[in-house]
Structures are given as structure tokens and as C-alpha cells.
Design a protein around this motif. Structure first.
Motif, PDB file in Angstrom:
ATOM      1  N   LEU A 198       0.930  -1.151   0.049  1.00  0.00           N
ATOM      2  CA  LEU A 198      -0.006   0.025  -0.166  1.00  0.00           C
ATOM      3  C   LEU A 198       0.865   1.234  -0.135  1.00  0.00           C
ATOM      4  CD1 LEU A 198      -2.687  -1.102   2.623  1.00  0.00           C
ATOM      5  CD2 LEU A 198      -2.845  -1.204   0.433  1.00  0.00           C
ATOM      6  N   GLY A 199       0.260   2.477  -0.387  1.00  0.00           N
ATOM      7  CA  GLY A 199       0.894   3.612  -0.498  1.00  0.00           C
ATOM      8  C   GLY A 199       0.860   4.407   0.769  1.00  0.00           C
ATOM      9  N   MET A 200       0.903   5.827   0.586  1.00  0.00           N
ATOM     10  CA  MET A 200       0.904   6.542   1.714  1.00  0.00           C
ATOM     11  C   MET A 200      -0.498   6.359   2.551  1.00  0.00           C
ATOM     12  SD  MET A 200       3.281   8.478   2.769  1.00  0.00           S
ATOM     13  CE  MET A 200       2.548  10.184   3.312  1.00  0.00           C
ATOM     14  N   PRO A 201      -0.596   6.625   3.767  1.00  0.00           N
ATOM     15  CA  PRO A 201      -2.094   6.478   4.289  1.00  0.00           C
ATOM     16  C   PRO A 201      -2.843   7.898   4.163  1.00  0.00           C
ATOM     17  CG  PRO A 201      -0.444   6.857   5.920  1.00  0.00           C
ATOM     18  CD  PRO A 201       0.442   6.629   4.721  1.00  0.00           C
ATOM     19  N   ASN A 202      -4.061   7.903   4.140  1.00  0.00           N
ATOM     20  CA  ASN A 202      -4.862   8.903   3.882  1.00  0.00           C
ATOM     21  C   ASN A 202      -4.926   9.773   5.139  1.00  0.00           C
ATOM     22  OD1 ASN A 202      -6.990   7.745   5.403  1.00  0.00           O
ATOM     23  ND2 ASN A 202      -7.848   6.809   3.773  1.00  0.00           N
ATOM     24  N   VAL A 203      -5.537  10.790   5.287  1.00  0.00           N
ATOM     25  CA  VAL A 203      -5.495  11.888   6.278  1.00  0.00           C
ATOM     26  C   VAL A 203      -6.191  11.120   7.414  1.00  0.00           C
ATOM     27  CG1 VAL A 203      -6.507  14.067   7.307  1.00  0.00           C
ATOM     28  CG2 VAL A 203      -5.352  13.919   4.931  1.00  0.00           C
ATOM     29  N   LYS A 204      -7.233  10.467   7.038  1.00  0.00           N
ATOM     30  CA  LYS A 204      -7.970   9.725   8.598  1.00  0.00           C
ATOM     31  C   LYS A 204      -7.182   8.692   8.974  1.00  0.00           C
ATOM     32  CE  LYS A 204     -12.522   8.853   8.040  1.00  0.00           C
ATOM     33  NZ  LYS A 204     -13.944   8.435   7.664  1.00  0.00           N
ATOM     34  N   SER A 242     -15.030  15.348   6.093  1.00  0.00           N
ATOM     35  CA  SER A 242     -16.274  15.773   5.958  1.00  0.00           C
ATOM     36  C   SER A 242     -16.453  16.839   7.343  1.00  0.00           C
ATOM     37  CB  SER A 242     -17.254  14.493   6.161  1.00  0.00           C
ATOM     38  OG  SER A 242     -17.140  13.992   7.381  1.00  0.00           O
ATOM     39  N   ALA A 243     -17.687  17.425   7.416  1.00  0.00           N
ATOM     40  CA  ALA A 243     -17.933  18.396   8.592  1.00  0.00           C
ATOM     41  C   ALA A 243     -18.211  17.477   9.634  1.00  0.00           C
ATOM     42  CB  ALA A 243     -18.810  19.127   8.360  1.00  0.00           C
ATOM     43  N   THR A 244     -18.763  16.262   9.574  1.00  0.00           N
ATOM     44  CA  THR A 244     -18.890  15.416  10.919  1.00  0.00           C
ATOM     45  C   THR A 244     -17.725  14.922  11.164  1.00  0.00           C
ATOM     46  OG1 THR A 244     -21.006  14.964   9.622  1.00  0.00           O
ATOM     47  CG2 THR A 244     -20.089  13.406  11.813  1.00  0.00           C
ATOM     48  N   ASP A 245     -16.719  14.377  10.136  1.00  0.00           N
ATOM     49  CA  ASP A 245     -15.385  13.922  10.556  1.00  0.00           C
ATOM     50  C   ASP A 245     -14.563  14.879  11.396  1.00  0.00           C
ATOM     51  OD1 ASP A 245     -16.175  11.229   9.841  1.00  0.00           O
ATOM     52  OD2 ASP A 245     -15.360  11.535   7.760  1.00  0.00           O
ATOM     53  N   ALA A 246     -14.560  15.936  10.771  1.00  0.00           N
ATOM     54  CA  ALA A 246     -13.566  17.123  11.278  1.00  0.00           C
ATOM     55  C   ALA A 246     -14.029  17.354  12.600  1.00  0.00           C
ATOM     56  CB  ALA A 246     -13.642  18.231  10.477  1.00  0.00           C
ATOM     57  N   THR A 247     -15.388  17.596  12.848  1.00  0.00           N
ATOM     58  CA  THR A 247     -15.961  17.996  14.302  1.00  0.00           C
ATOM     59  C   THR A 247     -15.597  16.665  15.287  1.00  0.00           C
ATOM     60  OG1 THR A 247     -17.651  19.220  13.388  1.00  0.00           O
ATOM     61  CG2 THR A 247     -18.077  18.391  15.658  1.00  0.00           C
ATOM     62  N   ASN A 248     -15.961  15.565  14.954  1.00  0.00           N
ATOM     63  CA  ASN A 248     -15.804  14.240  15.704  1.00  0.00           C
ATOM     64  C   ASN A 248     -14.173  14.237  16.083  1.00  0.00           C
ATOM     65  OD1 ASN A 248     -18.392  13.751  15.717  1.00  0.00           O
ATOM     66  ND2 ASN A 248     -18.310  12.045  14.053  1.00  0.00           N
ATOM     67  N   TYR A 249     -13.349  14.318  15.099  1.00  0.00           N
ATOM     68  CA  TYR A 249     -11.921  14.211  15.308  1.00  0.00           C
ATOM     69  C   TYR A 249     -11.350  15.261  16.120  1.00  0.00           C
ATOM     70  CZ  TYR A 249     -10.791  10.396  12.044  1.00  0.00           C
ATOM     71  OH  TYR A 249     -10.520   9.351  11.342  1.00  0.00           O
ATOM     72  N   ARG A 250     -11.907  16.354  15.991  1.00  0.00           N
ATOM     73  CA  ARG A 250     -11.511  17.580  17.044  1.00  0.00           C
ATOM     74  C   ARG A 250     -11.847  17.686  18.522  1.00  0.00           C
ATOM     75  NH1 ARG A 250     -13.695  21.265  14.424  1.00  0.00           N
ATOM     76  NH2 ARG A 250     -12.097  21.486  12.820  1.00  0.00           N
ATOM     77  N   THR A 251     -13.213  17.110  18.339  1.00  0.00           N
ATOM     78  CA  THR A 251     -13.840  16.884  19.868  1.00  0.00           C
ATOM     79  C   THR A 251     -12.863  15.704  20.549  1.00  0.00           C
ATOM     80  OG1 THR A 251     -15.986  17.348  19.040  1.00  0.00           O
ATOM     81  CG2 THR A 251     -15.682  16.173  20.992  1.00  0.00           C
ATOM     82  N   ASP A 252     -12.516  14.648  19.782  1.00  0.00           N
ATOM     83  CA  ASP A 252     -11.772  13.561  20.570  1.00  0.00           C
ATOM     84  C   ASP A 252     -10.500  13.817  20.670  1.00  0.00           C
ATOM     85  OD1 ASP A 252     -14.232  11.733  20.068  1.00  0.00           O
ATOM     86  OD2 ASP A 252     -13.409  11.077  18.349  1.00  0.00           O
ATOM     87  N   VAL A 253      -9.993  14.713  20.090  1.00  0.00           N
ATOM     88  CA  VAL A 253      -8.339  14.823  20.412  1.00  0.00           C
ATOM     89  C   VAL A 253      -8.522  15.878  21.398  1.00  0.00           C
ATOM     90  CG1 VAL A 253      -6.420  16.025  19.527  1.00  0.00           C
ATOM     91  CG2 VAL A 253      -7.502  14.634  18.105  1.00  0.00           C
ATOM     92  N   GLU A 254      -9.256  16.997  21.265  1.00  0.00           N
ATOM     93  CA  GLU A 254      -9.335  17.911  22.423  1.00  0.00           C
ATOM     94  C   GLU A 254      -9.692  17.432  23.708  1.00  0.00           C
ATOM     95  OE1 GLU A 254     -12.006  20.788  21.078  1.00  0.00           O
ATOM     96  OE2 GLU A 254     -10.524  21.879  19.782  1.00  0.00           O
ATOM     97  N   ARG A 255     -10.791  16.511  23.812  1.00  0.00           N
ATOM     98  CA  ARG A 255     -11.052  15.681  25.038  1.00  0.00           C
ATOM     99  C   ARG A 255      -9.865  14.862  25.822  1.00  0.00           C
ATOM    100  NH1 ARG A 255     -14.433  12.296  23.366  1.00  0.00           N
ATOM    101  NH2 ARG A 255     -16.072  13.757  23.435  1.00  0.00           N
ATOM    102  N   ALA A 256      -9.089  14.340  24.684  1.00  0.00           N
ATOM    103  CA  ALA A 256      -7.866  13.576  25.307  1.00  0.00           C
ATOM    104  C   ALA A 256      -6.808  14.540  25.900  1.00  0.00           C
ATOM    105  CB  ALA A 256      -7.310  12.656  24.065  1.00  0.00           C
TER     106      ALA A 256
END
Length: 465
Positions: A198-204, A242-256
Motif C-alpha cells: 500500500l502507499g501513503m495513508p490518507n488523512v483519516k 467531511s464536516a462530521t468527521d472533522a468535528t468528531n476528530y477535533r472533539t476526541d483530540v481536545e477531550r484527550a
């Protein structure tokens, strides 16, 4: 007749070999080989370039955003015993093969092809069959071993070339010895067991990897660096998510990150509070209190989930050091209690001598600065100090007071010498003698100050420094 001519056979083999040496399709590869580290729990980490095993860790560079051809890299580390090495090694071999095929493989293969062509050409032109046979056999050994050092690249073609060389060798031996089947066989490894690379991983995938690595990191600084990097990557990659993914990731990281900061504060408070209490207990020589504090630290660490083992280990080490200081202080204080009466008796014994030296300090300062004292005062002081050092030396003192007493004797002797030298300087108006008196007076004043401090310390219970 042509069929019986070994040189014609070699020429025909040369033509067939020329067809085999035509290059395959080559495509541009990435700037670095992309490896994957497979963990026993099923998770996967991407390594941009080779990873390194160091002691019980695997260190690698993980891509964390940036352009695919020049990604930003985060140095990461996982435990060796958590890696599925069978799967990781198999994938690594496939990645190296693909990287080699995309970059140097065809170039190296063409170089080998040209070398074999030169060998076949030499065999076709030489009239010395023995030399031609030796050349062909050496070439066969070299070609047969080539795949082992070149990731098994074009191994099927290499087999064909070896087969051609075998035919040439057989033909040459048939002419020279009549035995065309006497071959020196060289074993060749089977074709490489390749897996899809496989090549480079995507952003997610990059964000997920950073979050997984942060959750398994043992060092708080490393964990926080990964989380902050993940948060920066989420902000950078927001247009690609996507807007949902961006919000979920930001929420998870900030909580951590908030959880990490909260845990750091709890352990920081625990360390500060425990060390303050241990300091006070050590000043009291209360070893039991420090032992209770150490037990309480272990209990609170368990309640907090044992999330900062390095912090607790450092705190425990500090508490053990304070416990040792407390026990040492207790011994010193008990010793002081045993010796206290002796200290008082000694101070009483040397009290008159100390009083005389203290009263002489003004005159000694005058001698040190070459400004007196008055001749009449000098005569009196000379008489008072004369023989005092000898009398002090005759005093019997315990061994543990010997250093203090020796300094007292030294202070008196310096003072006595200073007064005598000043008297001689005045008597002869000798400036050299005056300077010698000044040096002695400076020594007397310095040692007297030290003895005064020693006597004060003897009557004061020991304290932690």
C-alpha cells in the motif's frame, strides 16, 4: 552439422538471451519506501522509510500531514514484544521488493544482462575451450546467486538465463570431454512471496494512527506531543474531511488533551503535597511519617489509574532520599544528646580564652591594617597572649572535639605571633615585620570567627542542611 557445432549453439543462445534482457515497464516510485508495522492487537502503523529495532523498542518515522511527496514526520516508538513480526517482516520484504523494482531493479538487471552478453560473446569468440568453459561456469554461479542479493527481482528471467548458460556449459563439456551432462548445479531460492503493498495513508488513517499511538505511549511528553500533532493535523486537513468527521476528530483530540492536562495536574499536586509533607517530617526526624506518606502516594496512584509511572517512580525515589535523611538526622540528634554535657563542659573550659581573644579583635584588626594598636596596649596584649597556645594544647579533649580545639589553638597562636611581630616591628621601625604581623592577624581573625561558629553549632541540635 550446425547442430553439432557448440559455437553456433552459443550464438543462438545469445540471440534468445537478448530477447530475455528486454526491460519491463517501470513506474516512478515514492521518495521513500512505505513500510507497515503490524501489531498483535490488529492495529497498524505506517513507517516512512525503514524502522529500527533498539533494545525493546521499534523506532520509526510516521507521516503526519503535509504533501504526499514530502510529508511531515513524527518520530514514534512502539514496544518490540507488541509487534506481529511474522506479518511485519513479510510485508517489509514485499515493500523492499517493490521499491527496488521501481528504482534500481531494471538498471541492475540490464547491467547483469550486459555482463552475461559479454560472457557469451567471449565464449563464442575464444578458441580455448577450457578457458571458455571456466568463464561460463563462473558466470553461471554469479547469475544463479544474483536474485538472493537483489530481492528476487525477475527471478523467472534469471532462471532462463541460467538455463541458457547450462546449455552452453553442456555443449562445451561435450566437445572437451564427451560428457555433456556434467553440470555444477547451484541452488536457487524460490520466487519471493509478495503481498500487496500500500502507499501513503490518507488523512483519516494518519489521525487514527496518531490517536492509537498516543493511547499506548508511556511517556506523558510523548503522548501530549502526539495529541497536539493530531489536533494540528485535524485543523490542516479539515477541507479534506467531511464536516462530521472533522468535528468528531477535533472533539476526541481536545477531550484527550484535557484529560492529559487534568492527569498531569493531579500528579503534580500529589508530588508537591507529598514532598512538602516529607520535608517537614524530615526536619523533625520523623521517619514513620515519611513512610506513611510513601504508602499514601502508592494508594493515590492506584486511584488515579497509575497513569504516570515515571512521575511516581521519581517521587518515590525522592521520598526514599528524605527517609534516609530523616534517619540520619535522628542518629545525629541522639548523638548530640549524649554529648551535650561534654559540649557544655568544653565551652566552659575554654570560655576565658575565647573571651580574651574576642576582646583582642579590635587590636588584631589594627595590626592587620598596619594602624596600631597603641604601644601601651600592645605591651599589655603581648603579655596576656604569651604562652596561651601552649596551655590550650595541654588540655585533654575528646576525639570528636579535636578539630574544634585545634582551630582554637591555631587562632590563639596566630594572634600571639601577630602581637609579637607587631611589637618587633615597632621596636625596630621595620615595615617588613609589620607586614608579617598583618598576615598573622588576618589568620587569627579568620580562625577565631570559625571557632566561634563551631562552639555555637556544638550547643545547637543538628538540623538538615
Amino acid at each position: 552439422m550446425n547442430a553439432l557445432n557448440p559455437m553456433n549453439l552459443v550464438i543462438r543462445l545469445f540471440l534468445v538471451f537478448a530477447c530475455l534482457s528486454l526491460p519491463q515497464v517501470v513506474w516512478a516510485g515514492p521518495d521513500a519506501t512505505i513500510f507497515r508495522i503490524f501489531m498483535l492487537d490488529g492495529s497498524v502503523f505506517v513507517s516512512y522509510g525503514e524502522f529500527v529495532k533498539l533494545d525493546d523498542n521499534v523506532i520509526f518515522s510516521m507521516p503526519v500531514g503535509g504533501p504526499p511527496d514530502q510529508p511531515r514526520l513524527q518520530v514514534a516508538m512502539v514496544k518490540t514484544n507488541l509487534v506481529d513480526w511474522e506479518k511485519t517482516d513479510r510485508y517489509s520484504a514485499s515493500a523492499r521488493y517493490k521499491r527496488y523494482a521501481e528504482t534500481r531493479g531494471e538498471e541492475d538487471y540490464l547491467r547483469l544482462s550486459n555482463e552475461v552478453a559479454d560472457v557469451l560473446n567471449t565464449i563464442a569468440l575464444t578458441t580455448d575451450r577450457t578457458q571458455a568453459l571456466a568463464i561460463a561456469e563462473r558466470a553461471r554461479v554469479t547469475v544463479a546467486a544474483w536474485p538472493q542479493t537483489h530481492f528476487g527481482y525477475r527471478q523467472d528471467d534469471i532462471r532462463e538465463i541460467v538455463s541458457l548458460l547450462d546449455q552452453a556449459i553442456s555443449s562445451l563439456r561435450a566437445v572437451g570431454s564427451g560428457n555433456p551432462f556434467e553440470l555444477s548445479l547451484v541452488a536457487m531460492a524460490g520466487p519471493p512471496d509478495l503481498e500487496p503493498v500500500l502507499g501513503m495513508p490518507n488523512v483519516k488513517e494518519q489521525i487514527d494512527q496518531m490517536m492509537r499511538l498516543a493511547s499506548s505511549a508511556t511517556a506523558p511528553t510523548e503522548r501530549m506531543a502526539l495529541l497536539q500533532g493530531a489536533l494540528a493535523l485535524v485543523a490542516e486537513a479539515a477541507p479534506k474531511l467531511s464536516a462530521t468527521d472533522a468535528t468528531n476528530y477535533r472533539t476526541d483530540v481536545e477531550r484527550a488533551i484535557r484529560d492529559e492536562v487534568a492527569v498531569d495536574k493531579r500528579y503534580s499536586d500529589l508530588s508537591r503535597r507529598s514532598l512538602d509533607q516529607a520535608d517537614r517530617a524530615a526536619q523533625r526526624a520523623d521517619s514513620s511519617a515519611i513512610e506513611r506518606i510513601a504508602t499514601r502516594v502508592r494508594d493515590e496512584d492506584t486511584k488515579l489509574g497509575q497513569k504516570r509511572p515515571q512521575t511516581v517512580e521519581a517521587l518515590s525515589t525522592s521520598l526514599q532520599s528524605k527517609l534516609a535523611d530523616s534517619r540520619r538526622l535522628r542518629l545525629l540528634r541522639d548523638q548530640w544528646v549524649l554529648r551535650r554535657d561534654t559540649y557544655r563542659q568544653y565551652q566552659s573550659s575554654v570560655g576565658s580564652s575565647m573571651l580574651l581573644l574576642v576582646k583582642s579583635t579590635a587590636s588584631l584588626r589594627a595590626i592587620r591594617t598596619l594602624d596600631g594598636p597603641d604601644p601601651a596596649q600592645l605591651v599589655i596584649l603581648k603579655s596576656q597572649l604569651s604562652g596561651g597556645a601552649d596551655r590550650l594544647e595541654r588540655m585533654r579533649t575528646p576525639e570528636y572535639l579535636r578539630d574544634v580545639h585545634d582551630r582554637l589553638v591555631g587562632a590563639w597562636r596566630f594572634a600571639e605571633n601577630a602581637v609579637r611581630a607587631r611589637f618587633d616591628a615597632v621596636s625596630r621601625a621595620d615595615s617588613t615585620a609589620a607586614w608579617e604581623a598583618s598576615s598573622s592577624a588576618a589568620g587569627a581573625l579568620m580562625m577565631l570567627a570559625r571557632v566561634q561558629q563551631d562552639l555555637t553549632n556544638l550547643l545547637t541540635p543538628p538540623r538538615l542542611q
